[in-house]
Design a protein around this motif. Structure first.
Motif, PDB file in Angstrom:
ATOM      1  N   GLN A 103       0.884  -0.628   0.206  1.00 55.31           N
ATOM      2  CA  GLN A 103      -0.003  -0.031   0.337  1.00 55.31           C
ATOM      3  C   GLN A 103       0.967   1.239   0.035  1.00 55.31           C
ATOM      4  O   GLN A 103       0.463   2.352  -0.696  1.00 55.31           O
ATOM      5  CB  GLN A 103      -0.548   0.094   1.079  1.00 55.31           C
ATOM      6  CG  GLN A 103      -1.935   0.719   1.407  1.00 55.31           C
ATOM      7  CD  GLN A 103      -2.785   1.023   0.497  1.00 55.31           C
ATOM      8  OE1 GLN A 103      -2.849   0.330  -0.195  1.00 55.31           O
ATOM      9  NE2 GLN A 103      -3.633   2.251   1.003  1.00 55.31           N
ATOM     10  N   GLY A 104       2.012   1.773   0.965  1.00 55.04           N
ATOM     11  CA  GLY A 104       2.671   2.901   1.210  1.00 55.04           C
ATOM     12  C   GLY A 104       3.858   2.435   0.472  1.00 55.04           C
ATOM     13  O   GLY A 104       3.714   3.858   0.109  1.00 55.04           O
ATOM     14  N   SER A 105       5.281   1.830   0.760  1.00 53.23           N
ATOM     15  CA  SER A 105       6.195   1.936  -0.945  1.00 53.23           C
ATOM     16  C   SER A 105       5.570   1.218  -1.808  1.00 53.23           C
ATOM     17  O   SER A 105       6.835   2.195  -2.395  1.00 53.23           O
ATOM     18  CB  SER A 105       6.960   1.400   0.132  1.00 53.23           C
ATOM     19  OG  SER A 105       7.348   1.435   1.556  1.00 53.23           O
ATOM     20  N   LEU A 106       4.576   1.389  -2.324  1.00 55.62           N
ATOM     21  CA  LEU A 106       5.094   1.208  -3.585  1.00 55.62           C
ATOM     22  C   LEU A 106       3.263   1.405  -4.577  1.00 55.62           C
ATOM     23  O   LEU A 106       3.670   2.718  -5.592  1.00 55.62           O
ATOM     24  CB  LEU A 106       4.148  -0.916  -4.276  1.00 55.62           C
ATOM     25  CG  LEU A 106       5.421  -2.072  -3.625  1.00 55.62           C
ATOM     26  CD1 LEU A 106       5.406  -2.931  -3.997  1.00 55.62           C
ATOM     27  CD2 LEU A 106       6.947  -1.443  -4.910  1.00 55.62           C
ATOM     28  N   ALA A 107       2.694   0.941  -3.969  1.00 56.43           N
ATOM     29  CA  ALA A 107       1.016   1.718  -4.795  1.00 56.43           C
ATOM     30  C   ALA A 107       1.722   3.004  -4.970  1.00 56.43           C
ATOM     31  O   ALA A 107       1.616   4.144  -5.498  1.00 56.43           O
ATOM     32  CB  ALA A 107      -0.445   0.978  -3.927  1.00 56.43           C
ATOM     33  N   MET A 108       1.146   3.883  -3.011  1.00 57.72           N
ATOM     34  CA  MET A 108       1.143   5.240  -2.830  1.00 57.72           C
ATOM     35  C   MET A 108       2.520   5.790  -3.203  1.00 57.72           C
ATOM     36  O   MET A 108       2.275   6.395  -3.593  1.00 57.72           O
ATOM     37  CB  MET A 108       1.235   5.742  -1.277  1.00 57.72           C
ATOM     38  CG  MET A 108      -0.756   4.461  -1.165  1.00 57.72           C
ATOM     39  SD  MET A 108      -0.432   4.348   0.691  1.00 57.72           S
ATOM     40  CE  MET A 108      -0.626   6.446   1.253  1.00 57.72           C
ATOM     41  N   PHE A 109       3.806   4.704  -3.150  1.00 53.63           N
ATOM     42  CA  PHE A 109       5.106   5.627  -3.625  1.00 53.63           C
ATOM     43  C   PHE A 109       4.848   5.901  -5.115  1.00 53.63           C
ATOM     44  O   PHE A 109       5.340   7.599  -5.443  1.00 53.63           O
ATOM     45  CB  PHE A 109       6.458   4.961  -2.638  1.00 53.63           C
ATOM     46  CG  PHE A 109       7.204   5.814  -3.142  1.00 53.63           C
ATOM     47  CD1 PHE A 109       8.343   6.539  -2.246  1.00 53.63           C
ATOM     48  CD2 PHE A 109       7.749   5.545  -4.301  1.00 53.63           C
ATOM     49  CE1 PHE A 109       9.112   7.159  -2.783  1.00 53.63           C
ATOM     50  CE2 PHE A 109       9.761   6.254  -4.635  1.00 53.63           C
ATOM     51  CZ  PHE A 109       9.546   7.128  -4.116  1.00 53.63           C
ATOM     52  N   GLU A 248      12.392   1.245  -1.960  1.00 44.68           N
ATOM     53  CA  GLU A 248      11.332   2.006  -1.002  1.00 44.68           C
ATOM     54  C   GLU A 248      10.601   0.354   0.026  1.00 44.68           C
ATOM     55  O   GLU A 248      10.477   0.155   0.740  1.00 44.68           O
ATOM     56  CB  GLU A 248      10.172   2.893  -1.370  1.00 44.68           C
ATOM     57  CG  GLU A 248      10.113   3.873  -1.933  1.00 44.68           C
ATOM     58  CD  GLU A 248      10.892   4.786  -0.563  1.00 44.68           C
ATOM     59  OE1 GLU A 248      10.716   4.751   0.739  1.00 44.68           O
ATOM     60  OE2 GLU A 248      12.360   4.956  -1.366  1.00 44.68           O
ATOM     61  N   ALA A 249       9.658  -0.615  -0.489  1.00 40.87           N
ATOM     62  CA  ALA A 249       9.706  -2.080  -0.577  1.00 40.87           C
ATOM     63  C   ALA A 249      10.911  -2.809   0.508  1.00 40.87           C
ATOM     64  O   ALA A 249      10.242  -2.920   1.445  1.00 40.87           O
ATOM     65  CB  ALA A 249       9.039  -2.722  -1.321  1.00 40.87           C
ATOM     66  N   ARG A 250      12.041  -2.846  -0.484  1.00 37.67           N
ATOM     67  CA  ARG A 250      12.715  -3.673   0.033  1.00 37.67           C
ATOM     68  C   ARG A 250      13.196  -2.703   1.155  1.00 37.67           C
ATOM     69  O   ARG A 250      13.780  -3.862   2.463  1.00 37.67           O
ATOM     70  CB  ARG A 250      14.371  -3.445  -1.337  1.00 37.67           C
ATOM     71  CG  ARG A 250      13.643  -4.549  -2.137  1.00 37.67           C
ATOM     72  CD  ARG A 250      14.710  -4.259  -3.195  1.00 37.67           C
ATOM     73  NE  ARG A 250      14.175  -4.842  -4.139  1.00 37.67           N
ATOM     74  CZ  ARG A 250      14.274  -4.496  -5.910  1.00 37.67           C
ATOM     75  NH1 ARG A 250      15.162  -3.518  -5.934  1.00 37.67           N
ATOM     76  NH2 ARG A 250      14.342  -5.260  -6.835  1.00 37.67           N
ATOM     77  N   TYR A 251      13.621  -1.537   1.798  1.00 34.03           N
ATOM     78  CA  TYR A 251      13.618  -0.815   2.957  1.00 34.03           C
ATOM     79  C   TYR A 251      12.783  -1.827   4.090  1.00 34.03           C
ATOM     80  O   TYR A 251      13.178  -1.870   5.090  1.00 34.03           O
ATOM     81  CB  TYR A 251      14.067   0.462   2.259  1.00 34.03           C
ATOM     82  CG  TYR A 251      14.002   1.178   4.317  1.00 34.03           C
ATOM     83  CD1 TYR A 251      15.478   1.035   4.849  1.00 34.03           C
ATOM     84  CD2 TYR A 251      13.183   2.095   4.818  1.00 34.03           C
ATOM     85  CE1 TYR A 251      15.949   2.007   6.102  1.00 34.03           C
ATOM     86  CE2 TYR A 251      13.170   2.085   5.642  1.00 34.03           C
ATOM     87  CZ  TYR A 251      14.534   2.168   6.493  1.00 34.03           C
ATOM     88  OH  TYR A 251      14.853   3.252   7.628  1.00 34.03           O
ATOM     89  N   GLY A 252      11.793  -1.644   3.739  1.00 36.29           N
ATOM     90  CA  GLY A 252      10.800  -2.106   5.155  1.00 36.29           C
ATOM     91  C   GLY A 252      10.705  -3.294   5.111  1.00 36.29           C
ATOM     92  O   GLY A 252      11.133  -4.130   6.466  1.00 36.29           O
ATOM     93  N   ILE A 253      10.776  -4.497   4.242  1.00 34.75           N
ATOM     94  CA  ILE A 253      12.058  -5.767   4.505  1.00 34.75           C
ATOM     95  C   ILE A 253      13.180  -6.128   5.697  1.00 34.75           C
ATOM     96  O   ILE A 253      13.386  -7.240   6.025  1.00 34.75           O
ATOM     97  CB  ILE A 253      11.602  -6.008   4.021  1.00 34.75           C
ATOM     98  CG1 ILE A 253      10.732  -6.442   2.589  1.00 34.75           C
ATOM     99  CG2 ILE A 253      12.634  -7.968   3.382  1.00 34.75           C
ATOM    100  CD1 ILE A 253      10.842  -7.060   1.116  1.00 34.75           C
ATOM    101  N   ILE A 254      13.888  -4.677   4.997  1.00 37.64           N
ATOM    102  CA  ILE A 254      15.251  -5.096   5.693  1.00 37.64           C
ATOM    103  C   ILE A 254      14.848  -5.247   7.379  1.00 37.64           C
ATOM    104  O   ILE A 254      15.059  -6.174   8.585  1.00 37.64           O
ATOM    105  CB  ILE A 254      16.078  -3.470   5.656  1.00 37.64           C
ATOM    106  CG1 ILE A 254      16.791  -3.638   4.738  1.00 37.64           C
ATOM    107  CG2 ILE A 254      17.525  -3.873   6.631  1.00 37.64           C
ATOM    108  CD1 ILE A 254      17.140  -2.504   3.744  1.00 37.64           C
TER     109      ILE A 254
END
Length: 394
Positions: A103-109, A248-254
């Motif tokens: 939602q936030g790091s892919l679609a919204m970003f 952006e999404a990869r960063y959240g996975i870290i």
């Protein structure tokens, strides 16, 4: 002689590296996760479903949807705060963190970074509130690690674009209200904001999953789907668009993957302290303590790496290869820890009464999506050698 046990992150007093605001946000998200998510996760996982329409508004109220974006109803939190939120949500389940990330790091970003002002004002407030659910269509059946080979096409027809193609493994797609879809054009690549009730758009659900069961996954099928040019992302015409979103999404996975590992280790610590073997707690045996020590050290080192990358991102200095370092390390370490924790639980570890095997099953997917381990190895290798090895050379 027995002493009071120490929590994994307390071994090196990691909390001292966080600000008061970061600790407050982390604790707020952790409290929400404990109250609203943890009591239900085993059932959602067993049933292979997730009540996204119910959860998204609650996550919006919590402020974690697009929380690292500025304006349009977004919280404007720091990158480190976003990472800590991902950690607490994934401590419950990777599927829940995937909902937040997509939602936030892919679609919204994508809309926030590459969209027009009209697009931002139209879509982002509802997405931040969770009343509008988004998904991100990049991966295809034959184009995962190599998105340049995508087959989805967008053809200009007057003031519209006609989209044809198929996307695969798309989180939220069957329940999404809006999809950010990437396609090839005559001039390169383009992103489109597609309302999912548009004629020619369908999103059949992918079922019978053994991983990320508490997550809604689907295809996106575009059969002559007509989208006005006003819904094309105007500020990008290359693969830089989706790849920026993926980072952006990869960063959240870290951070997120370490939450799963922490929960598995905490669960194992609780189990071995009460499980009696040969008239002694399992925790009193040397082999058990050796396993626990190794896992705690790896977890703490990985957390220190995540925090360093968070500080670099907040300073605007985080490079793509550094994100690869973090994603490769966190997913590998977390998968190893969750598997090892399962062994400490013995037969009990194969049930949904305990979290380690559920986390391990999820992390098999997390290891793969947003860039496989091999792709991140090659990204790091290119940074070290200056040589690009992504394609075979004849």
């Amino acid at each position: 002689m027995s002493t009071a046990p120490t929590a994994p992150f307390d071994l090196i007093v990691v909390d001292s590296l966080l600000t008061d605001d970061e600790r407050l946000l982390r604790d707020t998200v952790a409290d929400f996760a404990t109250r609203e998510l943890a009591p239900n996760i085993a059932g959602w996982y067993e049933d292979g479903t997730l009540p996204v329409s119910d959860l998204a508004p609650k996550l919006g109220d919590l402020g974690v949807l697009g929380m690292h974006l500025e304006g349009y109803g977004c919280a404007g939190a720091s990158a480190t705060e976003y990472g800590l939120a991902c950690m607490e949500i994934e401590a419950v389940d990777s599927g829940l963190r995937s909902l937040v990330s997509v939602q936030g790091s892919l679609a919204m970003f994508a809309i926030h970074h590459w969209g027009s002002e009209e697009q931002k004002e139209h879509y982002l407030p509802g997405m931040a509130a969770g009343s509008t659910v988004g998904c991100f269509g990049l991966t295809e059946p034959d184009a995962g690690s190599d998105p340049a080979n995508m087959r989805t096409r967008a053809t200009r027809d007057g003031d519209d674009w006609v989209l044809t193609g198929t996307k695969m493994w798309i989180t939220n797609a069957p329940v999404a209200d809006v999809a950010v879809v990437w396609a090839r054009t005559e001039d390169g690549y383009a992103g489109f904001i597609v309302d999912t009730d548009t004629e020619g758009f369908s999103a059949p659900e992918i079922t019978r999953k053994l991983s990320l069961r508490a997550s809604v996954t689907g295809e996106i099928v575009l059969d002559g789907c007509r989208v006005p040019d006003a819904r094309r992302l105007p500020h990008v015409h290359s693969l830089r668009g989706p790849l920026t979103c993926l980072n952006e999404a990869r960063y959240g996975i870290i951070f997120g993957a370490l939450g799963a590992a922490r929960d598995a280790l905490s669960t194992a610590l609780g189990y071995v302290s009460t499980r009696q073997v040969f008239d002694s707690p399992l925790s009193s045996f040397q082999l058990t303590q050796a396993k626990l020590a190794d896992m705690a050290v790896e977890l703490d080192k990985s957390y220190l790496l995540a925090l360093q990358l968070g500080r670099l991102k907040d300073a605007g200095e985080l490079a793509p290869h550094q994100i690869s370092v973090g994603k490769l390390n966190s997913t590998r370490v977390a998968l190893e820890i969750t598997r090892e924790c399962r062994t400490l639980l013995g037969a009990s570890g194969i049930t949904l009464e305990y979290s380690p095997l559920r986390h391990a099953n999820n992390l098999e997917s997390v290891l793969t999506y947003e860039g496989t381990a091999e792709m991140h190895q090659l990204t790091i290798g290119q940074a070290l050698t200056g040589e690009q090895a992504f394609r075979n050379r004849s």
